[in-house]
Structures are given as C-alpha cells and as structure tokens.
Design an enzyme around this catalytic site. Structure first.
Site, mmCIF file in Angstrom:
data_model
loop_
_atom_site.group_PDB
_atom_site.id
_atom_site.type_symbol
_atom_site.label_atom_id
_atom_site.label_comp_id
_atom_site.label_asym_id
_atom_site.label_seq_id
_atom_site.Cartn_x
_atom_site.Cartn_y
_atom_site.Cartn_z
ATOM 1 N N CYS A 1 0.816 -1.233 0.000
ATOM 2 C CA CYS A 1 0.000 0.000 0.000
ATOM 3 C C CYS A 1 0.842 1.272 0.000
ATOM 4 O O CYS A 1 0.305 2.366 -0.184
ATOM 5 C CB CYS A 1 -0.960 0.006 1.178
ATOM 6 S SG CYS A 1 -2.220 -1.275 1.040
ATOM 7 N N HIS B 1 -3.266 7.315 2.762
ATOM 8 C CA HIS B 1 -3.741 6.053 2.176
ATOM 9 C C HIS B 1 -5.120 5.699 2.717
ATOM 10 O O HIS B 1 -5.348 5.683 3.926
ATOM 11 C CB HIS B 1 -2.731 4.955 2.522
ATOM 12 C CG HIS B 1 -3.185 3.593 2.128
ATOM 13 N ND1 HIS B 1 -3.592 3.287 0.841
ATOM 14 C CD2 HIS B 1 -3.315 2.443 2.846
ATOM 15 C CE1 HIS B 1 -3.942 2.023 0.792
ATOM 16 N NE2 HIS B 1 -3.791 1.482 1.984
ATOM 17 N N ASN C 1 -10.304 0.295 -0.375
ATOM 18 C CA ASN C 1 -8.844 0.358 -0.374
ATOM 19 C C ASN C 1 -8.328 -0.175 -1.711
ATOM 20 O O ASN C 1 -8.403 -1.374 -1.975
ATOM 21 C CB ASN C 1 -8.320 -0.481 0.800
ATOM 22 C CG ASN C 1 -6.803 -0.472 0.909
ATOM 23 O OD1 ASN C 1 -6.100 -0.041 -0.012
ATOM 24 N ND2 ASN C 1 -6.292 -0.952 2.021
#
Ligand code: UT7
Length: 329
Positions: A116, A256, A286
């Site tokens: 990520c 994020h 996500n």
C-alpha cells in the site's frame, strides 16, 4: 542556477464500471452494510470484471486520462513507473506494456512494489530522477487489481479492497514547488500480519494450496490497524515539525485510504481539522497503490498553487512514511 524541485503538474484516474456495493456483499458473505459502514466507512468499491484484463488495463486508462487532460505528447514522456502490488504477470513488467500501449515509445519503464506504500515510495523515486536533472518528466501510475488476490469468501478482506488506478506527472519546477521532504521506513517483521503468501519464490502455489485459498491476501486486521495509525501519524508529525509547519499551515492531509477510522484517528493524532483530511474511501474502498492518486484526482479542483499537502501511507511489509509536497498549480 536555482535547484530544480519535482512538482506534480497533472493528474489522471480510472476506476472500472462495475460497482460492488455493501448490499451485494451481504449476499456473498456473512456481513451487513451497517457493520461495513461503521467499521470502515466504505459503501462501495469498483471491480474489473472483464476476463483477461489486468492491472495494466487500469494503468493505461489512468495514464490516457492524464495525457488527454494535460495535452502532452506521449512520445515526450521519459520514464513510466507503475506502482503496484498486483502486476499483470510475475515477469515482464506491467510498466513496459503500459508505456508501449500509451505511446510512450521513448521512455524506459519499471514496476515498483511496496504494497500500500508503493505510490508514496514511487513519489520519492520519481522526484529523485527529476531533482538530479537526469530526466525532464516521469509518469508515475499507481494501479491495482486487488480483486485478483482477494478471497470473496473471506469477510475480513473482501469488504475492504477495490480496483482502480491513478496517474501523476512529475516535472521540474524552478519556483521551489513540489516535493519538499520525506520520511520513509520499513519493518520486515510486519509481513506476518499482512501478506499474499503463495505464488512467490518462497512458497509454491500447488493445487492443494489453491484449494485452501492460499493464493489470496490475508491480514490480521487489528494489528495492521494499530500500526497504520501510529506509523502514519508519527511520520506525518516528523515531516510537519522539521519543516516548521503547523496544523494551521498544513492545507491538506492525503493519506492512504485503508479505513475511515484509521484516517480519523491519524488526523486526530496529528491535530488536523477533519476538513483537511482528504477522504474518498466510501466510493472506492482500499485500492492499495491507487488510493493516493485517486484522492488527489478527486480533490484536484480544490487544490491551489502553493498549498502544503502532507501525504502518508502504510502497507504490507510493513512499509510506511510521509511526504511533504507543495502543490504546483
Ligand atoms: O492498506 C493497509 C492494509 N489494511 C488495513 O489498513 C486494514 C486495517 N484493519 C482494518 O481496517 C480493520 O481491522 C478491519 C476493517 C479489517 C476489521 O475491523 P475491526 O474493527 O478491527 O474488527 P475485528 O477484526 O476486531 O472484528 C470484530 C468483530 C469480530 O467478531 P467477534 O469476534 O467480536 O464476535 C469479527 O468476526 O467483527 C467480526 N467481523 C465482521 N462482522 C461483519 C469481521 N469482519 C466482519 C464483516 N462483517 N465483514
């Protein structure tokens, strides 16, 4: 001669058409809209359903969106980086295929994976090439087809992730705008808590393993959650303090998009007003490497030249960090 800084000068994005809502997920696993909304803030995510289309499809679309908006000739692009945790193939980089398909025939290209944090770390790499004076521009794409490594029988992961891509162009700037500072870190002991284990060089993917769902990603959500909040807040605070910024002079926090509660808690710890914390997790979930460029694409019209933007990310590895960037247009 004044020092060249590396500024973002254009943004583009793409998400697939198919919308996987919480209501549809209710029919697939033992979950419900109330649980997903209150625990994650996610309402829907996009999924690339078409057979045979992978991460490069998303990356190409995002890059084409940027090229059309900016009106640049792809032949002038010098480097294409695809930040991704889900490349099309194990070998033959997704970036090379993407670069050729968009007509960036004079560029070299490579993939980058830090889960990520891939896009955040990619910003650092792209900026370094510009600051060194070696290249005039770098196209950085964050793209992931997370649905390719998600088990839609595992309610702990399938409600979180989605597919998407975003792209930014880095170019040199003589006004001191663009990337100002970064604090990036890794801790390999974290991989026990978030990984897609099988199919790499250590763990062979066998028919037996596939039957147990070993090809999919898994995470120990609570551990990842706690580390994400403390690491992103710590990194962002360091960058804010050492650049003599205050919570008033930070204009935006672009972090994020893993979980709304992670974003709220991190923003809170850093001491930022909620309206400065960029958020679009409700629409996309996500998307791993794509969350940061999708976020700035959605907020592009609100960003003003000179705005102080603090980026932050946390992901599998563990990998995390924060970047301070002055918006350039
Ligand atoms: O991008 C970086 C990688 N990922 C992340 O940053 C994600 C970080 N983690 C998280 O976002 C959260 O930990 C999750 C959203 C994954 C889980 O939320 P949580 O508040 O940490 O829930 P939990 O895992 O502690 O589970 C609480 C309860 C459990 O039931 P019991 O044991 O209390 O009876 C779970 O079985 O919720 C249950 N549960 C669910 N219930 C309905 C777990 N998943 C679901 C679900 N629907 N989808």
């Amino acid at each position: 001669m004044s020092k060249i800084s590396a500024a973002i000068t254009a943004v583009g994005a793409y998400v697939p058409e198919y919308v996987l809502t919480n209501q549809i997920l209710e029919t697939m696993v033992d979950t419900n809209d109330e649980w997903i909304t209150s625990r994650t803030g996610i309402k829907e995510r996009r999924i690339l359903k078409d057979e045979g289309k992978g991460t490069s499809y998303l990356a190409i679309k995002a890059a084409q969106d940027l090229i059309n908006k900016k009106g640049i000739d792809p032949k002038d692009i010098e480097l294409v980086i695809v930040a991704t945790a889900t490349p099309d193939m194990k070998a033959a980089s997704t970036a090379s295929y993407t670069a050729t398909e968009i007509g960036a025939v004079n560029a070299f290209s490579f993939d980058m994976d830090a889960a990520c944090s891939s896009f955040l770390f990619g910003m650092s790499v792209a900026a370094s090439y510009i600051e060194s004076g070696r290249y005039k521009n770098v196209l950085l794409i964050g793209a992931d087809k997370m649905s390719s490594i998600i088990n839609y029988k595992d309610r702990a992961t399938c409600i979180i992730f989605g597919d998407g891509a975003g792209a930014v162009l880095f170019e040199g700037n003589n006004e001191g705008l663009g990337l100002q500072d970064e604090y990036l870190r890794s801790d390999g002991t974290g991989r026990d808590f978030l990984q897609a284990t099988y199919g790499g060089s250590s763990y062979k993917l066998t028919p037996e393993i596939m039957e147990q769902g070993g090809q999919y990603a898994f995470q120990e959500g609570r551990t990842v959650f706690k580390n994400a909040v403390s690491s992103m807040a710590d990194a962002a605070q360091k960058v804010i303090e050492r650049n003599n910024l205050t919570t008033d002079t930070v204009d935006w926090f672009a972090a994020h998009q893993a979980n709304k509660r992670i974003l709220d808690a991190t923003g809170n710890r850093v001491g930022l007003a909620p309206e400065k914390v960029m958020m679009n997790i409700e629409k996309y979930g996500n998307t791993t490497s794509a969350t940061l460029p999708l976020l700035i694409n959605d907020y592009e019209s609100k960003l003003k030249k000179g705005d102080n933007v603090i980026f932050a990310a946390f992901g599998g590895g563990f990998n995390w960090g924060s970047i301070y960037l002055k918006w350039a247009y």
